[in-house]
Design a protein around this motif. Structure first.
Motif, PDB file in Angstrom:
ATOM      1  N   HIS A 266       0.839  -1.201   0.000  1.00 20.72           N
ATOM      2  CA  HIS A 266       0.000   0.000   0.000  1.00 20.72           C
ATOM      3  C   HIS A 266       0.876   1.253   0.000  1.00 20.72           C
ATOM      4  N   VAL A 267       1.864   1.274   0.873  1.00 17.27           N
ATOM      5  CA  VAL A 267       2.760   2.427   0.932  1.00 17.27           C
ATOM      6  C   VAL A 267       3.537   2.564  -0.384  1.00 17.27           C
ATOM      7  N   ARG A 268       3.899   1.429  -0.940  1.00 17.16           N
ATOM      8  CA  ARG A 268       4.611   1.475  -2.226  1.00 17.16           C
ATOM      9  C   ARG A 268       3.747   2.158  -3.293  1.00 17.16           C
ATOM     10  N   ARG A 269       2.474   1.793  -3.351  1.00 15.65           N
ATOM     11  CA  ARG A 269       1.589   2.423  -4.348  1.00 15.65           C
ATOM     12  C   ARG A 269       1.452   3.920  -4.090  1.00 15.65           C
ATOM     13  N   GLU A 270       1.319   4.286  -2.828  1.00 13.95           N
ATOM     14  CA  GLU A 270       1.208   5.723  -2.515  1.00 13.95           C
ATOM     15  C   GLU A 270       2.436   6.467  -3.020  1.00 13.95           C
ATOM     16  N   CYS A 271       3.615   5.858  -2.829  1.00 21.81           N
ATOM     17  CA  CYS A 271       4.853   6.461  -3.328  1.00 21.81           C
ATOM     18  C   CYS A 271       4.818   6.577  -4.845  1.00 21.81           C
ATOM     19  N   LEU A 272       4.444   5.492  -5.482  1.00 21.95           N
ATOM     20  CA  LEU A 272       4.431   5.467  -6.949  1.00 21.95           C
ATOM     21  C   LEU A 272       3.521   6.558  -7.494  1.00 21.95           C
ATOM     22  N   TRP A 273       2.318   6.651  -6.947  1.00 18.53           N
ATOM     23  CA  TRP A 273       1.373   7.642  -7.474  1.00 18.53           C
ATOM     24  C   TRP A 273       1.920   9.055  -7.236  1.00 18.53           C
ATOM     25  N   ALA A 274       2.544   9.246  -6.079  1.00 14.81           N
ATOM     26  CA  ALA A 274       3.078  10.581  -5.773  1.00 14.81           C
ATOM     27  C   ALA A 274       4.236  10.920  -6.713  1.00 14.81           C
ATOM     28  N   LEU A 275       5.128   9.945  -6.927  1.00 15.12           N
ATOM     29  CA  LEU A 275       6.321  10.235  -7.739  1.00 15.12           C
ATOM     30  C   LEU A 275       5.995  10.272  -9.229  1.00 15.12           C
ATOM     31  N   ALA A 276       4.981   9.517  -9.651  1.00 14.17           N
ATOM     32  CA  ALA A 276       4.670   9.433 -11.087  1.00 14.17           C
ATOM     33  C   ALA A 276       4.125  10.740 -11.628  1.00 14.17           C
ATOM     34  N   SER A 277       3.632  11.610 -10.763  1.00 14.29           N
ATOM     35  CA  SER A 277       3.100  12.871 -11.268  1.00 14.29           C
ATOM     36  C   SER A 277       4.213  13.741 -11.866  1.00 14.29           C
ATOM     37  N   ASN A 278       5.465  13.492 -11.449  1.00 17.49           N
ATOM     38  CA  ASN A 278       6.589  14.215 -12.036  1.00 17.49           C
ATOM     39  C   ASN A 278       7.304  13.418 -13.115  1.00 17.49           C
ATOM     40  N   ASP A 279       7.189  12.094 -13.019  1.00 23.13           N
ATOM     41  CA  ASP A 279       7.985  11.256 -13.914  1.00 23.13           C
ATOM     42  C   ASP A 279       7.200   9.969 -14.233  1.00 23.13           C
ATOM     43  N   ALA A 280       6.555   9.978 -15.398  1.00 19.41           N
ATOM     44  CA  ALA A 280       5.664   8.859 -15.743  1.00 19.41           C
ATOM     45  C   ALA A 280       6.429   7.547 -15.948  1.00 19.41           C
ATOM     46  N   SER A 281       7.735   7.621 -16.198  1.00 16.76           N
ATOM     47  CA  SER A 281       8.502   6.391 -16.444  1.00 16.76           C
ATOM     48  C   SER A 281       8.560   5.506 -15.197  1.00 16.76           C
ATOM     49  N   ILE A 282       8.264   6.114 -14.045  1.00 16.22           N
ATOM     50  CA  ILE A 282       8.207   5.353 -12.790  1.00 16.22           C
ATOM     51  C   ILE A 282       7.231   4.189 -12.924  1.00 16.22           C
ATOM     52  N   LEU A 283       6.116   4.443 -13.583  1.00 17.45           N
ATOM     53  CA  LEU A 283       5.092   3.399 -13.678  1.00 17.45           C
ATOM     54  C   LEU A 283       5.506   2.286 -14.631  1.00 17.45           C
ATOM     55  N   THR A 284       6.183   2.632 -15.701  1.00 11.07           N
ATOM     56  CA  THR A 284       6.637   1.564 -16.611  1.00 11.07           C
ATOM     57  C   THR A 284       7.749   0.748 -15.956  1.00 11.07           C
ATOM     58  N   ASP A 285       8.601   1.409 -15.195  1.00 10.10           N
ATOM     59  CA  ASP A 285       9.611   0.663 -14.418  1.00 10.10           C
ATOM     60  C   ASP A 285       8.914  -0.303 -13.463  1.00 10.10           C
ATOM     61  N   GLU A 286       7.834   0.183 -12.867  1.00  8.41           N
ATOM     62  CA  GLU A 286       7.126  -0.632 -11.894  1.00  8.41           C
ATOM     63  C   GLU A 286       6.486  -1.854 -12.553  1.00  8.41           C
ATOM     64  N   LEU A 287       6.034  -1.688 -13.791  1.00  7.07           N
ATOM     65  CA  LEU A 287       5.490  -2.841 -14.512  1.00  7.07           C
ATOM     66  C   LEU A 287       6.538  -3.938 -14.619  1.00  7.07           C
ATOM     67  N   ARG A 288       7.770  -3.528 -14.941  1.00  6.73           N
ATOM     68  CA  ARG A 288       8.861  -4.500 -15.073  1.00  6.73           C
ATOM     69  C   ARG A 288       9.176  -5.151 -13.732  1.00  6.73           C
ATOM     70  N   TYR A 289       9.331  -4.306 -12.720  1.00  3.05           N
ATOM     71  CA  TYR A 289       9.685  -4.811 -11.385  1.00  3.05           C
ATOM     72  C   TYR A 289       8.614  -5.772 -10.858  1.00  3.05           C
ATOM     73  N   SER A 290       7.350  -5.364 -10.937  1.00  3.73           N
ATOM     74  CA  SER A 290       6.297  -6.187 -10.338  1.00  3.73           C
ATOM     75  C   SER A 290       6.085  -7.476 -11.127  1.00  3.73           C
ATOM     76  N   ALA A 291       6.398  -7.453 -12.423  1.00  2.99           N
ATOM     77  CA  ALA A 291       6.317  -8.693 -13.209  1.00  2.99           C
ATOM     78  C   ALA A 291       7.302  -9.713 -12.647  1.00  2.99           C
ATOM     79  N   GLU A 292       8.462  -9.216 -12.269  1.00  9.62           N
ATOM     80  CA  GLU A 292       9.489 -10.091 -11.683  1.00  9.62           C
ATOM     81  C   GLU A 292       8.996 -10.664 -10.343  1.00  9.62           C
ATOM     82  N   VAL A 293       8.431  -9.803  -9.517  1.00 12.38           N
ATOM     83  CA  VAL A 293       7.918 -10.271  -8.219  1.00 12.38           C
ATOM     84  C   VAL A 293       6.791 -11.288  -8.417  1.00 12.38           C
ATOM     85  N   ALA A 294       5.932 -11.041  -9.400  1.00 16.57           N
ATOM     86  CA  ALA A 294       4.820 -11.968  -9.668  1.00 16.57           C
ATOM     87  C   ALA A 294       5.364 -13.327 -10.092  1.00 16.57           C
TER      88      ALA A 294
END
Lengths: 288, 422
Positions: free
Chosen positions: A71-99
């Protein structure tokens, strides 16, 4: 770990308070306990920053089921993505690995869903691809199938699903998850119930007692008279126990006496469910 | 299954055959054929009684459960967000083994640990964790097992109610936590907690039964979300919700019964969670409980003012009289199931119960295998118990909708129904 100590040098860790004489206390690895000390402090300060993002990743590695961490991770992502949208595409890669590493974990699959929802349509195709990979490793992964249905219902893409189901059923015709998905796809795209019965009977040729296929065919027979007639024609004189079970369903209204007789016989053929079949027989009348 | 002869490769069939042959080695019909030294060990360690009947290894299970309360190794970190679950699994299992009520110290320590997990009026997975419906359910059930006023007073009822309301989604499902997933587990955990604490308000329950009903699939069982494959765990959540809300008329109980009856495996005797999956002892309760709830619904129990003695669905129903009802008609084979639990799921000689032979014991499976054993021994409160193996295997009853002992459920309902409406 040393890097976290340095990165959070300005943060006073908060120890866990289990209360006096706790039960089921876990003897945490020192590293997890230290990281959690910083994490609890972050829960107080509500800091949303790159270093918190890293902290959550480190904690998820210890415990991928820590939903507060995600939950905290998502809050961070949403907060940081407003300045840098690439954060979310990085997260797609990272979370695919975790999955991939935690295929049966609720939190990671929900995290994927929330992420795709944030990005929107553009992430849908990638999500279907990730799910396909997960289903290659475990063709019955419940979370993967649930997310697949969600992606399709939310963003479309049903057209490719027939081929997908066919391939999985060719690989293992007993895969009930694939049959369920096929049913959902047919309901969405529309189909001829008679044709569904015919093609299912074809699959049953080499898997006569396959419950998944029988239940699928019966679902179409239930809603369509011609499909019911086609299935009935097959069952008359067919060998095997499942065809007898199907006959009970197919005859229960048109010929309850005969359905009852068959149910009574099933009480012996399918002895584990003897009580069930006796109840069915009674419910259908006395039979002959 | 003879389909393998067709030479069509199927991972499902290969795994099923392997599982059947392993289980068959454990499911011994006549123990007098076992070599004498082995037989002596089985009797010495408590797996067989003096007449060579399979025996519930009570002492060993109690020992294993108490060890978990005393403390867990670092390997349990994956359950660090499930502390109330650990408490519930262990103390409900102890309660079924009649090893909880006299242990005042343990009950006190459980209350204190659960208190440390409180969050936003509900409970989190551990201290300072976000409030979450699953640990909230587990904590509420654990407090129900403890059954004292002090335990009940751990719950801040108005705040809990606000939390439950805030988890309700536009779909009329419930979110597991703020920014969490919506599925029928959320529905059941929220509704069970609300029933036990007497906050089932019209606002909370509006549309909820319809959501649960919408999870029934063409197979007859229920999936976690509408359209998803029928599954024993989610199915239990759906039917228990519908029983508590007195709304079983919304679903096809005939189809559900047919589905759940098909889930009992023929060789192994235990239940599988889904069609063409392997047997797993935890479904002894999820599927066994489903069969029982469906039977209650068929008999009309939830629709009557009087639930059967000791089985109360929610506050306001009385348990004074047993209605002159027809006995529950079972649809599954209780003896086969009990043999699976005793011979395949009990871990010999250490105690604790497991999913299936070849797997390790754990607290989750110990809890649900014992709960399933109890449920199958008592298909109906008006009929004599069915006990496989040693007569000493008889456990007290468990409530099919809440999975706590019925007298504990009644005590909790009495406590909270004595409080003013919110």
């Amino acid at each position: 770990m040393a890097s976290f100590a340095a990165a959070f040098a300005d943060v006073a860790p908060i120890e866990q308070d289990d209360g006096p004489a706790p039960v089921c206390a876990i003897a945490y690895a020192p590293e997890y306990a230290r990281l959690m000390g910083f994490f609890r402090a972050i829960l107080e300060s509500n800091e949303r920053s790159p270093r918190v993002l890293e902290l959550t990743a480190a904690l998820a590695e210890h415990n991928a089921a820590h939903y507060t961490v995600w939950h905290v991770r998502r809050e961070c992502l949403w907060a940081l993505a407003s300045n840098d949208a690439s954060i979310l595409t990085d997260e797609l890669r990272y979370s695919a690995e975790v999955a991939r590493e935690n295929p049966k974990n609720y939190q990671i699959w929900y995290h994927r869903r929330a992420l795709v929802e944030k990005i929107g349509q553009a992430a849908a195709a990638d999500e279907l691809a990730l799910i396909s990979t997960a289903l290659r490793d475990d063709a019955k992964n419940y979370h993967a199938w649930s997310n697949r249905l969600w992606v399709l219902k939310t963003y479309g893409g049903w057209a490719g699903e027939l081929e997908f189901c066919t391939a999985l059923l060719d690989a293992d015709v007993y895969n009930n998850s694939a049959w369920n998905h096929l049913y959902q796809v047919k309901a969405q795209l529309g189909c001829d119930p008679v044709e569904e019965v015919r093609s299912t009977l074809e699959r049953l040729n080499h898997a006569r007692e396959n419950e998944s296929a029988w239940v699928y065919a019966l679902a179409f027979a239930k809603s369509d008279e011609r499909a019911a007639a086609a299935l009935l024609a097959h069952c008359e004189g067919a060998e095997g126990v499942r065809s007898q079970m199907a006959l009970v369903e197919l005859l229960k209204t048109s010929d309850p006496g005969r359905a009852s007789t068959i149910a009574r016989r099933l009480a012996e053929l399918d002895a584990t469910r003897a009580r069930y079949w006796r109840r069915r027989a009674e419910g259908l009348g006395n039979g002959t | 299954m003879d389909d393998l002869g067709a030479m069509n490769y199927s991972l499902t069939l290969l795994e099923q055959e392997e599982c059947e042959s392993v289980c068959a080695r454990f499911l011994i019909d006549d123990f007098s054929t076992v070599p004498a030294a082995q037989l002596a060990q089985m009797r010495r360690e408590g797996l067989l009684d003096e007449e060579n009947r399979p025996r519930l290894m009570r002492e060993k299970h109690v020992q294993y459960l108490r060890k978990g309360l005393a403390g867990l190794s670092g390997g349990f970190v994956a359950l660090d967000a499930s502390r109330p679950w650990l408490v519930y699994w262990i103390i409900h299992a102890l309660d079924l083994l009649e090893a909880l009520d006299d242990d005042a110290e343990i009950k006190q320590r459980c209350i204190s640990t659960l208190r440390a997990c409180r969050a936003e009026g509900a409970f989190g997975g551990g201290p300072r964790q976000l409030a979450h419906l699953a640990p909230t359910y587990a904590a509420t059930l654990a407090l129900c097992c403890i059954g004292s006023n002090e335990a009940f007073e751990t719950i801040d009822r108005p705040a809990l109610y606000q939390f439950l309301l805030s988890m309700k989604d536009a779909s009329n499902g419930f979110r597991m936590h703020d920014d969490g997933e919506v599925d029928v587990r959320g529905t059941y955990t929220a509704i069970a907690v609300a029933a036990l604490t007497n906050v089932l308000t019209p606002q909370l329950v509006e549309g909820v039964a319809e959501y649960a009903a919408s999870c029934q699939t063409y197979e007859g069982g229920f999936g976690g979300e509408p359209g998803v494959e029928a599954h024993g765990g989610y199915g239990f959540c759906a039917i228990a919700t519908l029983c508590i809300l007195d709304a079983c008329h919304l679903v096809d109980l005939d189809a559900l019964d047919a589905w759940v009856a098909r889930r009992q495996t023929s060789i192994e005797g235990g239940y599988q969670g889904r069609a063409n999956k392997l047997v797993d002892a935890c479904y002894s309760f999820w599927q066994g409980g489903t069969a029982q709830l469906s039977a209650h619904a068929r008999r009309g129990d939830p629709h009557h003012i009087e639930a059967p003695q000791g089985v109360r669905w929610r506050p306001g129903t009385t348990s004074a009289d047993v209605p002159a009802a027809t006995p529950i008609q079972e649809i599954v084979d209780p003896i086969k199931l009990q043999r699976y639990i005793l011979l395949c799921a009990q871990v010999f000689p250490d105690g604790g119960l497991r999913d299936k032979p070849g797997k390790g014991r754990d607290y989750y499976h110990t809890c649900y295998a014992l709960s399933g054993l109890s449920a199958s021994q008592h298909p109906d409160c008006t009929a004599p118990a069915t006990v496989s193996g040693s007569p000493a295997n008889l456990l007290p009853r468990t409530h099919p909708a809440f999975n706590c002992r019925p007298e504990k459920v009644s005590r909790m309902l009495d406590h909270f129904s004595g409080l003013p409406d919110l």
